[in-house]
Design a protein around this motif. Structure first.
Motif, PDB file in Angstrom:
ATOM      1  N   LEU A   1       0.713   5.119   0.980  1.00  0.00           N
ATOM      2  CA  LEU A   1      -0.102   5.903   1.891  1.00  0.00           C
ATOM      3  C   LEU A   1       0.570   7.234   2.187  1.00  0.00           C
ATOM      4  CD1 LEU A   1       0.306   4.437   5.481  1.00  0.00           C
ATOM      5  CD2 LEU A   1       1.492   3.470   3.557  1.00  0.00           C
TER       6      LEU A   1
ATOM      7  N   PRO B   1      -6.833   5.109  -4.433  1.00  0.00           N
ATOM      8  CA  PRO B   1      -8.117   5.750  -4.704  1.00  0.00           C
ATOM      9  C   PRO B   1      -8.039   6.591  -5.972  1.00  0.00           C
ATOM     10  CG  PRO B   1      -6.987   6.866  -2.914  1.00  0.00           C
ATOM     11  CD  PRO B   1      -6.199   5.626  -3.203  1.00  0.00           C
TER      12      PRO B   1
ATOM     13  N   SER C   1      -9.379   1.558   3.356  1.00  0.00           N
ATOM     14  CA  SER C   1      -8.762   2.259   2.231  1.00  0.00           C
ATOM     15  C   SER C   1      -9.002   1.492   0.936  1.00  0.00           C
ATOM     16  CB  SER C   1      -7.260   2.415   2.458  1.00  0.00           C
ATOM     17  OG  SER C   1      -6.613   1.150   2.398  1.00  0.00           O
TER      18      SER C   1
ATOM     19  N   GLU D   1       0.821  -1.205   0.000  1.00  0.00           N
ATOM     20  CA  GLU D   1       0.000   0.000   0.000  1.00  0.00           C
ATOM     21  C   GLU D   1       0.853   1.252   0.000  1.00  0.00           C
ATOM     22  OE1 GLU D   1      -3.967   1.824   2.137  1.00  0.00           O
ATOM     23  OE2 GLU D   1      -2.689   0.508   3.338  1.00  0.00           O
TER      24      GLU D   1
ATOM     25  N   GLY E   1      -4.463   9.892  -4.690  1.00  0.00           N
ATOM     26  CA  GLY E   1      -3.896   8.692  -5.284  1.00  0.00           C
ATOM     27  C   GLY E   1      -2.962   9.012  -6.429  1.00  0.00           C
TER      28      GLY E   1
ATOM     29  N   GLY F   1     -12.859   4.456  -2.866  1.00  0.00           N
ATOM     30  CA  GLY F   1     -12.374   4.258  -1.502  1.00  0.00           C
ATOM     31  C   GLY F   1     -11.472   5.401  -1.090  1.00  0.00           C
ATOM     32  N   ARG F   2     -10.996   5.316   0.116  1.00  0.00           N
ATOM     33  CA  ARG F   2     -10.222   6.392   0.707  1.00  0.00           C
ATOM     34  C   ARG F   2      -8.722   6.128   0.625  1.00  0.00           C
ATOM     35  NH1 ARG F   2      -8.708   5.077   6.058  1.00  0.00           N
ATOM     36  NH2 ARG F   2      -8.348   7.308   6.402  1.00  0.00           N
ATOM     37  N   MET F   3      -7.966   7.152   0.931  1.00  0.00           N
ATOM     38  CA  MET F   3      -6.514   7.065   0.978  1.00  0.00           C
ATOM     39  C   MET F   3      -6.080   6.574   2.350  1.00  0.00           C
ATOM     40  SD  MET F   3      -3.936   7.952  -1.107  1.00  0.00           S
ATOM     41  CE  MET F   3      -2.332   7.240  -0.760  1.00  0.00           C
ATOM     42  N   GLY F   4      -5.164   5.625   2.391  1.00  0.00           N
ATOM     43  CA  GLY F   4      -4.600   5.188   3.657  1.00  0.00           C
ATOM     44  C   GLY F   4      -3.686   6.263   4.224  1.00  0.00           C
TER      45      GLY F   4
ATOM     46  N   ASP G   1      -4.479   5.168  10.283  1.00  0.00           N
ATOM     47  CA  ASP G   1      -5.834   5.463   9.804  1.00  0.00           C
ATOM     48  C   ASP G   1      -5.941   4.862   8.406  1.00  0.00           C
ATOM     49  OD1 ASP G   1      -8.372   6.458   9.470  1.00  0.00           O
ATOM     50  OD2 ASP G   1      -7.708   8.484   8.962  1.00  0.00           O
ATOM     51  N   ARG G   2      -5.964   3.525   8.348  1.00  0.00           N
ATOM     52  CA  ARG G   2      -5.893   2.816   7.063  1.00  0.00           C
ATOM     53  C   ARG G   2      -7.084   1.900   6.821  1.00  0.00           C
ATOM     54  NH1 ARG G   2       0.447   0.917   6.950  1.00  0.00           N
ATOM     55  NH2 ARG G   2      -0.179   0.127   4.910  1.00  0.00           N
TER      56      ARG G   2
END
Length: 345
Positions: free
Chosen positions: A20, A66, A117, A18, A71, A92-95, A113-114
């Motif tokens: 992030l 994302p 993601s 990942e 991203g 989805g969200r960014m880690g 805060d992952r």
């Protein structure tokens, strides 16, 4: 009989994990002590990819990001290092992770805060590993991807199996992060055992092997514990050829000592202890070590020379901020050959 040298020719190094964003407060402050945060692109496998690219190896980062400006900014940052990107974009969200750097006797602290993601929720089946590894001569993975989610763990194991089936060597960095595993930590030993079964080079220490094998190594000295753990690892996993790590002594958050350790089926080698005083940023130092060792092994260097280079890369990374090491081979070689601090003109 000496360990075989590693030759990947002009084939690519594939790294899977990942990407992030790391957010941290200004130097010397606690998180949100003032309303400002510094941002760096990070990720253990991405850090290795960046280092290997700067050291001259064709490198590809495989991931899910994302479909957003965040991203795409991460993709641009890795391309700046020379890393080729094979990324799928998804909803989805960014880690994220938040780092409060330590100072003096206060330790650094990480808040993840992952969860949820785009990478964490990407189905394992969304990765076409025969295609993704078609031009690869090496695959690098880490235990962080096993910890992120069930889906990413299954994807990482599928990558390792595909590499094994294709005859592509695998390196695995244990990178155990209990906070990231959270409620899934009980699954860690079995998942990591399965991953190490595919590994040719393992980055880990006696605590990692103890977790996987359920056997405590109680020798008084760190070097002796590492040697015993390596022996146990070589017995357990026939494919494994090398195990490497660093051993630290902490005087404070910004004053430490460390030496490099590397075991093969021929025995154990170590470096002298290096003093690390006035540490700027510890994050990514293990990834710089891993990339340094792989770089020199790819060049056909003896293990002792590879370990010396890896330790130099490790030490240098402590001197700069950010997750990925920005140093090229000439910078690391200069550290290996001279400890002086004269300006290089």
């Amino acid at each position: 009989m000496s360990e075989p040298t590693i030759h990947i020719g002009d084939r690519r190094v594939a790294c899977f994990g990942e990407l992030l964003l790391r957010l941290s407060p200004p130097t010397g402050e606690l998180l949100l002590q003032s309303p400002a945060l510094k941002v760096h692109v990070g990720g253990a496998e991405a850090n290795v990819a960046c280092s290997l690219a700067l050291l001259g190896h064709p490198t590809t980062m495989v991931s899910t990001l994302p479909d957003s400006m965040l991203g795409r900014a991460c993709v641009g940052e890795l391309r700046r290092y020379g890393v080729d990107m094979d990324v799928q974009y998804a909803s989805g969200r960014m880690g994220l992770y938040f780092l409060t750097p330590g100072a003096m006797q206060r330790a650094s602290d990480v808040l993840y805060d992952r969860a949820g993601s785009a990478f964490a929720t990407a189905p394992a089946a969304s990765y076409d590993w025969p295609r993704l590894l078609a031009h690869a001569g090496w695959l690098h993975l880490s235990g962080i991807t096993l910890a992120v989610s069930d889906a990413s763990a299954h994807a990482a194991l599928a990558a390792a199996r595909a590499a094994s089936d294709a005859g592509i060597p695998v390196s695995f960095d244990c990178n155990i992060r209990e906070r990231l595993w959270a409620r899934r930590f009980s699954e860690a030993p079995a998942l990591m055992r399965e991953m190490v079964a595919h590994a040719n080079v393992l980055f880990g220490n006696d605590r990692d092997i103890a977790l996987m094998l359920g056997h405590r190594f109680s020798q008084d000295q760190a070097i002796d514990r590492f040697a015993a753990a390596a022996d146990a690892a070589f017995t357990e996993w026939p494919r494994l050829r090398r195990m490497a790590s660093t051993a630290r002594v902490h005087h404070s958050a910004d004053h430490q000592e460390a030496r490099g350790l590397c075991a093969s089926r021929d025995g154990l080698i170590t470096t002298d202890a290096h003093e690390l005083k006035g540490i700027v940023d510890r994050i990514g130092t293990g990834d710089a070590f891993a990339a340094g060792l792989l770089h020199r092994l790819f060049e056909g260097a003896a293990d002792r020379d590879a370990l010396a280079f890896a330790m130099a890369a490790f030490c240098l990374k402590h001197s700069v901020g950010g997750d990925a090491s920005p140093f090229r081979a000439a910078d690391v070689d200069a550290f290996v050959t001279s400890r002086g601090f004269d300006v290089r003109r």
